[in-house]
Motif scaffolding. Structure first.
Motif, PDB file in Angstrom:
ATOM      1  N   MET A 203       0.750  -1.467  -0.282  1.00  0.00           N
ATOM      2  CA  MET A 203       0.113   0.120  -0.007  1.00  0.00           C
ATOM      3  C   MET A 203       0.613   1.202  -0.287  1.00  0.00           C
ATOM      4  SD  MET A 203      -2.802   1.312   3.018  1.00  0.00           S
ATOM      5  CE  MET A 203      -1.210   1.516   3.980  1.00  0.00           C
ATOM      6  N   THR A 204       0.179   2.179  -1.096  1.00  0.00           N
ATOM      7  CA  THR A 204       1.686   3.844  -0.746  1.00  0.00           C
ATOM      8  C   THR A 204       0.295   4.433  -0.966  1.00  0.00           C
ATOM      9  OG1 THR A 204       1.400   3.426  -3.519  1.00  0.00           O
ATOM     10  CG2 THR A 204       3.062   2.391  -2.261  1.00  0.00           C
ATOM     11  N   ILE A 205       0.197   5.313   0.092  1.00  0.00           N
ATOM     12  CA  ILE A 205      -0.341   6.205   0.422  1.00  0.00           C
ATOM     13  C   ILE A 205       0.568   8.223   0.239  1.00  0.00           C
ATOM     14  CG2 ILE A 205      -1.933   7.891   1.648  1.00  0.00           C
ATOM     15  CD1 ILE A 205      -1.310   5.189   3.114  1.00  0.00           C
ATOM     16  N   LYS A 206      -0.132   9.116  -0.355  1.00  0.00           N
ATOM     17  CA  LYS A 206       0.621   9.934  -0.684  1.00  0.00           C
ATOM     18  C   LYS A 206       0.125  10.751   0.402  1.00  0.00           C
ATOM     19  CE  LYS A 206       1.803  10.286  -5.408  1.00  0.00           C
ATOM     20  NZ  LYS A 206       2.012   9.978  -6.970  1.00  0.00           N
ATOM     21  N   VAL A 207       0.603  11.371   1.131  1.00  0.00           N
ATOM     22  CA  VAL A 207      -0.387  11.908   2.209  1.00  0.00           C
ATOM     23  C   VAL A 207       1.058  14.039   1.941  1.00  0.00           C
ATOM     24  CG1 VAL A 207      -1.026  10.899   3.781  1.00  0.00           C
ATOM     25  CG2 VAL A 207       1.841  11.550   4.316  1.00  0.00           C
ATOM     26  N   SER A 208       0.113  14.548   3.206  1.00  0.00           N
ATOM     27  CA  SER A 208       1.300  15.710   3.471  1.00  0.00           C
ATOM     28  C   SER A 208       1.840  15.646   4.675  1.00  0.00           C
ATOM     29  CB  SER A 208      -0.460  17.361   3.494  1.00  0.00           C
ATOM     30  OG  SER A 208      -0.961  17.175   4.670  1.00  0.00           O
ATOM     31  N   LEU A 209       3.119  16.397   4.543  1.00  0.00           N
ATOM     32  CA  LEU A 209       3.795  16.940   6.018  1.00  0.00           C
ATOM     33  C   LEU A 209       2.966  16.833   7.231  1.00  0.00           C
ATOM     34  CD1 LEU A 209       7.145  18.436   4.765  1.00  0.00           C
ATOM     35  CD2 LEU A 209       6.982  16.064   4.758  1.00  0.00           C
ATOM     36  N   ASP A 210       2.474  17.599   7.408  1.00  0.00           N
ATOM     37  CA  ASP A 210       1.261  18.012   8.510  1.00  0.00           C
ATOM     38  C   ASP A 210       0.417  16.491   9.056  1.00  0.00           C
ATOM     39  OD1 ASP A 210       1.413  20.374   8.753  1.00  0.00           O
ATOM     40  OD2 ASP A 210      -0.182  21.207   7.668  1.00  0.00           O
ATOM     41  N   ALA A 211      -0.033  15.768   7.197  1.00  0.00           N
ATOM     42  CA  ALA A 211      -0.812  14.502   7.928  1.00  0.00           C
ATOM     43  C   ALA A 211       0.461  13.370   8.354  1.00  0.00           C
ATOM     44  CB  ALA A 211      -1.287  13.803   6.838  1.00  0.00           C
ATOM     45  N   LEU A 212       1.606  13.425   7.862  1.00  0.00           N
ATOM     46  CA  LEU A 212       2.964  12.690   8.014  1.00  0.00           C
ATOM     47  C   LEU A 212       2.737  12.908   9.614  1.00  0.00           C
ATOM     48  CD1 LEU A 212       4.519  10.194   7.597  1.00  0.00           C
ATOM     49  CD2 LEU A 212       5.748  12.139   6.571  1.00  0.00           C
ATOM     50  N   ASN A 213       2.901  13.880  10.091  1.00  0.00           N
ATOM     51  CA  ASN A 213       3.386  13.784  11.613  1.00  0.00           C
ATOM     52  C   ASN A 213       2.217  13.942  12.557  1.00  0.00           C
ATOM     53  OD1 ASN A 213       6.189  15.064  10.455  1.00  0.00           O
ATOM     54  ND2 ASN A 213       5.455  17.193  10.748  1.00  0.00           N
ATOM     55  N   SER A 214       1.193  13.653  12.144  1.00  0.00           N
ATOM     56  CA  SER A 214      -0.127  13.906  13.172  1.00  0.00           C
ATOM     57  C   SER A 214      -0.018  12.178  13.491  1.00  0.00           C
ATOM     58  CB  SER A 214      -0.778  14.755  12.247  1.00  0.00           C
ATOM     59  OG  SER A 214      -1.762  13.374  11.926  1.00  0.00           O
ATOM     60  N   ALA A 215      -1.111  12.049  14.156  1.00  0.00           N
ATOM     61  CA  ALA A 215      -1.182  10.697  15.018  1.00  0.00           C
ATOM     62  C   ALA A 215      -2.071  10.026  14.094  1.00  0.00           C
ATOM     63  CB  ALA A 215      -1.568  10.930  16.344  1.00  0.00           C
ATOM     64  N   ARG A 216      -2.149  10.230  12.890  1.00  0.00           N
ATOM     65  CA  ARG A 216      -3.546   9.357  11.982  1.00  0.00           C
ATOM     66  C   ARG A 216      -3.032   8.216  11.585  1.00  0.00           C
ATOM     67  NH1 ARG A 216      -4.880  13.417   8.890  1.00  0.00           N
ATOM     68  NH2 ARG A 216      -6.828  14.093  10.560  1.00  0.00           N
ATOM     69  N   SER A 248       9.641  13.952   0.821  1.00  0.00           N
ATOM     70  CA  SER A 248      10.426  14.490  -1.175  1.00  0.00           C
ATOM     71  C   SER A 248       9.722  15.841  -0.247  1.00  0.00           C
ATOM     72  CB  SER A 248       9.634  14.408  -2.243  1.00  0.00           C
ATOM     73  OG  SER A 248       7.879  14.220  -2.396  1.00  0.00           O
ATOM     74  N   ASN A 249      10.357  17.120  -0.937  1.00  0.00           N
ATOM     75  CA  ASN A 249       9.542  18.256  -2.091  1.00  0.00           C
ATOM     76  C   ASN A 249       7.608  18.601  -1.625  1.00  0.00           C
ATOM     77  OD1 ASN A 249      12.326  19.068  -1.124  1.00  0.00           O
ATOM     78  ND2 ASN A 249      12.818  19.394  -3.098  1.00  0.00           N
ATOM     79  N   ALA A 250       7.650  17.533  -2.600  1.00  0.00           N
ATOM     80  CA  ALA A 250       6.190  17.447  -2.884  1.00  0.00           C
ATOM     81  C   ALA A 250       5.069  16.943  -2.243  1.00  0.00           C
ATOM     82  CB  ALA A 250       5.758  16.230  -3.921  1.00  0.00           C
ATOM     83  N   GLY A 251       5.888  16.310  -0.744  1.00  0.00           N
ATOM     84  CA  GLY A 251       4.760  15.787  -0.154  1.00  0.00           C
ATOM     85  C   GLY A 251       6.043  14.364   0.301  1.00  0.00           C
ATOM     86  N   SER A 252       4.543  13.705   1.332  1.00  0.00           N
ATOM     87  CA  SER A 252       5.648  12.691   1.177  1.00  0.00           C
ATOM     88  C   SER A 252       5.118  11.260   1.322  1.00  0.00           C
ATOM     89  CB  SER A 252       5.648  12.628   3.172  1.00  0.00           C
ATOM     90  OG  SER A 252       6.571  13.426   3.772  1.00  0.00           O
ATOM     91  N   THR A 253       4.714   9.812   1.470  1.00  0.00           N
ATOM     92  CA  THR A 253       4.776   8.971   0.888  1.00  0.00           C
ATOM     93  C   THR A 253       4.926   7.854   1.756  1.00  0.00           C
ATOM     94  OG1 THR A 253       4.844   9.221  -1.335  1.00  0.00           O
ATOM     95  CG2 THR A 253       4.654   6.850  -1.508  1.00  0.00           C
ATOM     96  N   ILE A 254       3.826   7.378   2.246  1.00  0.00           N
ATOM     97  CA  ILE A 254       3.433   6.254   3.182  1.00  0.00           C
ATOM     98  C   ILE A 254       4.401   5.064   2.537  1.00  0.00           C
ATOM     99  CG2 ILE A 254       2.398   5.068   5.146  1.00  0.00           C
ATOM    100  CD1 ILE A 254       1.616   7.993   5.967  1.00  0.00           C
ATOM    101  N   VAL A 255       5.081   3.379   2.816  1.00  0.00           N
ATOM    102  CA  VAL A 255       4.714   2.204   1.474  1.00  0.00           C
ATOM    103  C   VAL A 255       4.495   1.783   3.058  1.00  0.00           C
ATOM    104  CG1 VAL A 255       5.794   0.783   0.661  1.00  0.00           C
ATOM    105  CG2 VAL A 255       6.063   3.415  -0.177  1.00  0.00           C
ATOM    106  N   SER A 256       3.973   0.974   3.042  1.00  0.00           N
ATOM    107  CA  SER A 256       3.184  -0.240   3.939  1.00  0.00           C
ATOM    108  C   SER A 256       2.648  -1.812   3.473  1.00  0.00           C
ATOM    109  CB  SER A 256       2.123   0.408   4.762  1.00  0.00           C
ATOM    110  OG  SER A 256       2.354  -0.712   5.558  1.00  0.00           O
ATOM    111  N   THR A 257       2.710  -2.798   4.286  1.00  0.00           N
ATOM    112  CA  THR A 257       2.094  -3.711   4.044  1.00  0.00           C
ATOM    113  C   THR A 257       0.813  -4.066   4.636  1.00  0.00           C
ATOM    114  OG1 THR A 257       4.357  -5.265   3.099  1.00  0.00           O
ATOM    115  CG2 THR A 257       2.526  -6.463   3.837  1.00  0.00           C
TER     116      THR A 257
END
Length: 356
Positions: A203-216, A248-257
């Motif tokens: 699974m890959t999710i493109k998220v903003s840095l704000d979302a990444l730094n939250s507890a979501r 990245s400058n464009a945001g962040s990507t979470i890669v998970s299984t």
């Protein structure tokens, strides 16, 4: 690793999203009414009835069916949510229709039709309407499949469906991103020590840095201290508490299984059952002249359709009332429908046939 043994259903329920949104469900509903219109019209012509009645047949049954189905959903299944928000009852575009309520609505509207228009026995009209209703039920269940709704129970069958589009949409809601920013790529089956097969996906999710730094993220995707699954969805569950995070400058990507959950395609089973009922009723009318025994077609429709509904409910997800009951509300409501159907079958068979 073994090859995937299920079907990945990645279908957008919207045919056109702009400027006017058109959904498969709405299109199939329209097809069902058009098909029913011509079927009933042909029946009226065959019996020498006024062909101009067909427009009133459509009007009465359309209003009765939709209103009945909506109120059936509200009062049979979701009154707890609607009683404090009565205005939401009118928001039919948000979904929520119940077939049992639809049948009751059609019966009431047909009674009004018989009193005001045809001046005939209500069974004379119902014997025609139920043939059209059977094919309409078939189309509607296909619409449910296109919406990835009314899903079946978990299954390890090769014919099971993984509802990928809906899974990506639900993950998107967790992160407040569009489902287009989520990608679930089914990989292979992994066999556990006990021999059971576990379907996995990257699974890959493109998220903003704000979302990444939250507890979501960790709120929805980490494991509990015991190592058991902490959070689950109808379509997936998480198994990796250490995702790869690519910034990245464009945001962040979470890669998970993640573990994915294939399900029995009960929409197809139900649709197929209703199509067979339609074929029986249609040929019963034309080949065996069952319409001459008033109430026979109506009785067969109720008996077979709601018997099929009762049985298929056992293979659906969330099929119990409170987690402990053996049958659900839909099944309880099917019991009197089947009983009424059997009554009209017996009644029709013991009464003398009417003349055409």
């Amino acid at each position: 690793m073994d090859t995937l043994a299920f079907i990945s259903w990645d279908v957008n329920p919207n045919i056109i999203e702009s400027p006017i949104m058109i959904r498969y469900y709405g299109l199939l509903m329209a097809i069902s009414f058009i098909t029913g219109y011509y079927i009933v019209r042909k029946f009226l012509v065959n019996e020498g009835a006024d062909a101009e009645w067909i427009d009133k047949f459509l009007f009465y049954t359309l209003i009765g069916g939709v209103v009945g189905a909506r109120l059936g959903h509200v009062f049979f299944y979701d009154w707890v949510d609607y009683k404090d928000n009565l205005i939401d009852i009118f928001k039919i575009w948000e979904g929520g229709l119940a077939s049992h309520g639809g049948v009751i609505g059609v019966i009431i509207s047909t009674w009004l039709l018989s009193k005001r228009v045809t001046k005939k026995n209500i069974l004379w009209a119902l014997d025609k309407i139920v043939v059209a209703a059977a094919i309409a039920a078939c189309f509607i269940r296909i619409g449910n499949l296109m919406n990835s709704e009314i899903i079946g129970a978990k299954s390890d069958s090769e014919s099971a469906f993984f509802f990928q589009y809906e899974a990506e949409k639900s993950i998107g809601r967790y992160f407040d991103v569009e489902e287009s920013e989520v990608n679930i790529d089914p990989t292979d089956l992994v066999f556990e020590a006990d021999g059971t097969a576990q379907p996995l996906a990257k699974m890959t999710i493109k998220v903003s840095l704000d979302a990444l730094n939250s507890a979501r993220y960790y709120e929805h995707f980490e494991l509990s201290n015991s190592g058991n699954i902490k959070n689950a969805d109808d379509h997936f569950f998480t198994i990796n508490s250490n995702p790869e995070i690519i910034k990245s400058n464009a945001g962040s990507t979470i890669v998970s299984t993640i573990g994915i959950i294939p399900r029995i395609p009960t929409q197809l089973i139900e649709s197929g059952s209703y199509f067979l009922i339609f074929i029986l009723l249609f040929f019963g009318y034309w080949k065996w002249h069952w319409y001459k025994k008033q109430g026979l077609l109506f009785g067969i429709f109720l008996t077979l359709l709601f018997s099929a509904r009762f049985i298929i409910e056992f293979w659906k997800e969330h099929q119990t009332l409170d987690g402990e009951a053996s049958i659900n509300m839909g099944q309880w409501l099917s019991v009197p429908a089947v009983s009424i159907g059997l009554f009209f079958i017996v009644r029709a068979l013991i009464k003398k046939s009417i003349e055409n």
